[in-house]
Design an enzyme around this catalytic site. Structure first.
Site, PDB file in Angstrom:
ATOM      1  N   LYS A 103       1.350  -1.759  -0.244  1.00  0.00           N
ATOM      2  CA  LYS A 103       0.343   0.229  -0.026  1.00  0.00           C
ATOM      3  C   LYS A 103       1.119   0.972   0.043  1.00  0.00           C
ATOM      4  O   LYS A 103       0.041   2.140  -0.391  1.00  0.00           O
ATOM      5  CB  LYS A 103      -0.875  -0.092   1.128  1.00  0.00           C
ATOM      6  N   ASP A 156      -9.131   0.488   4.463  1.00  0.00           N
ATOM      7  CA  ASP A 156      -9.112  -0.456   4.849  1.00  0.00           C
ATOM      8  C   ASP A 156      -9.712  -1.520   3.453  1.00  0.00           C
ATOM      9  O   ASP A 156     -10.716  -0.870   2.726  1.00  0.00           O
ATOM     10  CB  ASP A 156     -10.061  -0.359   6.044  1.00  0.00           C
ATOM     11  N   SER A 157      -8.770  -3.020   3.018  1.00  0.00           N
ATOM     12  CA  SER A 157      -9.557  -2.909   1.984  1.00  0.00           C
ATOM     13  C   SER A 157      -9.327  -4.498   1.504  1.00  0.00           C
ATOM     14  O   SER A 157      -8.919  -4.999   3.140  1.00  0.00           O
ATOM     15  CB  SER A 157      -7.950  -2.180   0.509  1.00  0.00           C
ATOM     16  N   PHE A 188       1.156  -6.612  -5.065  1.00  0.00           N
ATOM     17  CA  PHE A 188       1.315  -7.657  -3.494  1.00  0.00           C
ATOM     18  C   PHE A 188       0.296  -8.169  -3.842  1.00  0.00           C
ATOM     19  O   PHE A 188      -1.141  -8.651  -4.219  1.00  0.00           O
ATOM     20  CB  PHE A 188       1.476  -6.852  -2.120  1.00  0.00           C
ATOM     21  N   LYS A 241      -2.328  -0.672 -12.621  1.00  0.00           N
ATOM     22  CA  LYS A 241      -3.106  -0.603 -11.735  1.00  0.00           C
ATOM     23  C   LYS A 241      -3.623   0.611 -11.227  1.00  0.00           C
ATOM     24  O   LYS A 241      -5.003   0.246 -11.172  1.00  0.00           O
ATOM     25  CB  LYS A 241      -2.209  -1.842 -10.242  1.00  0.00           C
ATOM     26  N   ARG A 274      -7.916   0.882  -4.676  1.00  0.00           N
ATOM     27  CA  ARG A 274      -7.208   1.624  -4.630  1.00  0.00           C
ATOM     28  C   ARG A 274      -7.204   2.809  -5.605  1.00  0.00           C
ATOM     29  O   ARG A 274      -7.444   4.458  -4.864  1.00  0.00           O
ATOM     30  CB  ARG A 274      -6.070   1.341  -3.998  1.00  0.00           C
TER      31      ARG A 274
HETATM   32  P1  ITT Z   1      -2.659  -1.914   7.114  1.00  0.00           P
HETATM   33  O1  ITT Z   1      -3.780  -2.217   7.653  1.00  0.00           O
HETATM   34  O2  ITT Z   1      -1.631  -1.482   8.539  1.00  0.00           O
HETATM   35  O3  ITT Z   1      -2.906  -1.267   6.259  1.00  0.00           O
HETATM   36  P2  ITT Z   1      -2.861  -4.768   6.152  1.00  0.00           P
HETATM   37  O4  ITT Z   1      -1.911  -5.396   5.002  1.00  0.00           O
HETATM   38  O5  ITT Z   1      -3.473  -4.705   7.597  1.00  0.00           O
HETATM   39  O6  ITT Z   1      -1.941  -3.113   6.046  1.00  0.00           O
HETATM   40  P3  ITT Z   1      -5.738  -4.256   6.052  1.00  0.00           P
HETATM   41  O7  ITT Z   1      -6.175  -4.523   7.249  1.00  0.00           O
HETATM   42  O8  ITT Z   1      -6.467  -3.168   5.203  1.00  0.00           O
HETATM   43  O9  ITT Z   1      -4.118  -3.924   6.148  1.00  0.00           O
HETATM   44  O10 ITT Z   1      -6.090  -5.730   4.607  1.00  0.00           O
HETATM   45  C1  ITT Z   1      -6.136  -5.540   3.325  1.00  0.00           C
HETATM   46  C2  ITT Z   1      -5.526  -7.079   2.870  1.00  0.00           C
HETATM   47  O11 ITT Z   1      -6.431  -6.662   1.562  1.00  0.00           O
HETATM   48  C3  ITT Z   1      -3.750  -6.698   2.426  1.00  0.00           C
HETATM   49  O12 ITT Z   1      -2.928  -7.247   3.678  1.00  0.00           O
HETATM   50  C4  ITT Z   1      -3.962  -8.124   1.216  1.00  0.00           C
HETATM   51  O13 ITT Z   1      -3.861  -9.325   1.966  1.00  0.00           O
HETATM   52  C5  ITT Z   1      -5.389  -7.695   0.298  1.00  0.00           C
HETATM   53  N1  ITT Z   1      -5.880  -5.858  -0.449  1.00  0.00           N
HETATM   54  C6  ITT Z   1      -6.140  -5.285   0.044  1.00  0.00           C
HETATM   55  N2  ITT Z   1      -5.797  -4.860  -1.226  1.00  0.00           N
HETATM   56  C7  ITT Z   1      -4.659  -5.190  -2.151  1.00  0.00           C
HETATM   57  C8  ITT Z   1      -4.685  -5.464  -3.271  1.00  0.00           C
HETATM   58  O14 ITT Z   1      -4.512  -3.913  -3.950  1.00  0.00           O
HETATM   59  N3  ITT Z   1      -4.132  -6.385  -3.964  1.00  0.00           N
HETATM   60  C9  ITT Z   1      -3.984  -7.528  -3.304  1.00  0.00           C
HETATM   61  N4  ITT Z   1      -4.039  -7.577  -2.637  1.00  0.00           N
HETATM   62  C10 ITT Z   1      -5.145  -6.488  -1.444  1.00  0.00           C
END
Ligand code: ITT
Length: 191
Positions: A12, A68-69, A148, A170, A176
């Site tokens: 991210k 959050d994604s 990722f 992307k 995002r």
């Molecule tokens: P932060 O909370 O520190 O931001 P995190 O990885 O824990 O980091 P999230 O709780 O939002 O973040 O989890 C999002 C997950 O969803 C992330 O770890 C990926 O596995 C997946 N994800 C989100 N956006 C993505 C993307 O653009 N491409 C691939 N996987 C994605």
């Protein structure tokens, strides 16, 4: 405007650095020696994004942007969804688990979307949100080396996986990228 990126996710961080180039000066938690673990106990992306943004804004006294994604798969009733990061211990294991859970699911049942909610929180308590979604389906095997997380398994309508796109490609179609452009428009108002 200085904005602290409220995330520990390196994927991210890289994407945001490009998405907000020239719009805001992004600061990273590591640069400020800030290491905050925010529990993601919310039941929605918005709740968790706000929780993270508020925690970083209060700790740093800087406007803080949280993302959050996650990946929502139709055949799994929207899972892994808000649990995407905690679905398994590593990207490779998350991909393996998803493929396993979709074993026997044919093309038409593999529809999925990425969802992203951004929350910008100010130290005075004001919060602003933006949202993006990207629709596609889950491939039968991972392909591509960019991006990722679940990117190698997420196939777009053009037949490429998200990990087969360059970072610039992307950004144009991703959840995002869409949410960031919406937030950039709002930032124009805040500046
Ligand atoms: P932060 O909370 O520190 O931001 P995190 O990885 O824990 O980091 P999230 O709780 O939002 O973040 O989890 C999002 C997950 O969803 C992330 O770890 C990926 O596995 C997946 N994800 C989100 N956006 C993505 C993307 O653009 N491409 C691939 N996987 C994605």
């Amino acid at each position: 405007m200085n904005i602290l990126l409220a995330t520990q996710n390196q994927g991210k961080l890289r994407e945001f650095a490009a998405l907000f180039k020239g719009v805001a000066t992004l600061l990273f938690p590591g640069e400020l020696g800030l290491c905050l673990e925010v529990e993601e106990t919310g039941e929605s992306f918005a709740e968790n994004a706000e929780r993270k943004a508020q925690a970083f804004a209060q700790a740093s006294k800087l406007p803080s942007l949280a993302d959050d994604s996650g990946l929502c798969v139709d055949a799994l009733q929207g899972a892994p969804g808000v649990h995407s990061a905690r679905y398994a211990a590593s990207d490779a294991e998350r991909i393996a688990r998803l493929l396993d859970e979709l074993k026997g699911c044919f093309e038409a049942q593999r529809a999925a979307h990425f969802s992203c909610i951004l929350c910008l929180a100010f130290p005075d308590g004001r919060v602003f949100f933006s949202k993006g979604e990207c629709h596609g389906k889950i491939a039968y095997a991972p392909r591509g080396s960019h991006g990722f997380g679940y990117d190698p398994l997420f196939e777009l309508p053009n037949g490429k996986t998200m990990a087969e796109l360059t970072p610039q490609e992307k950004a144009l179609v991703s959840h995002r990228g869409l949410a960031a452009r919406q937030m950039r428009t709002q930032l124009g108002v805040f500046r």
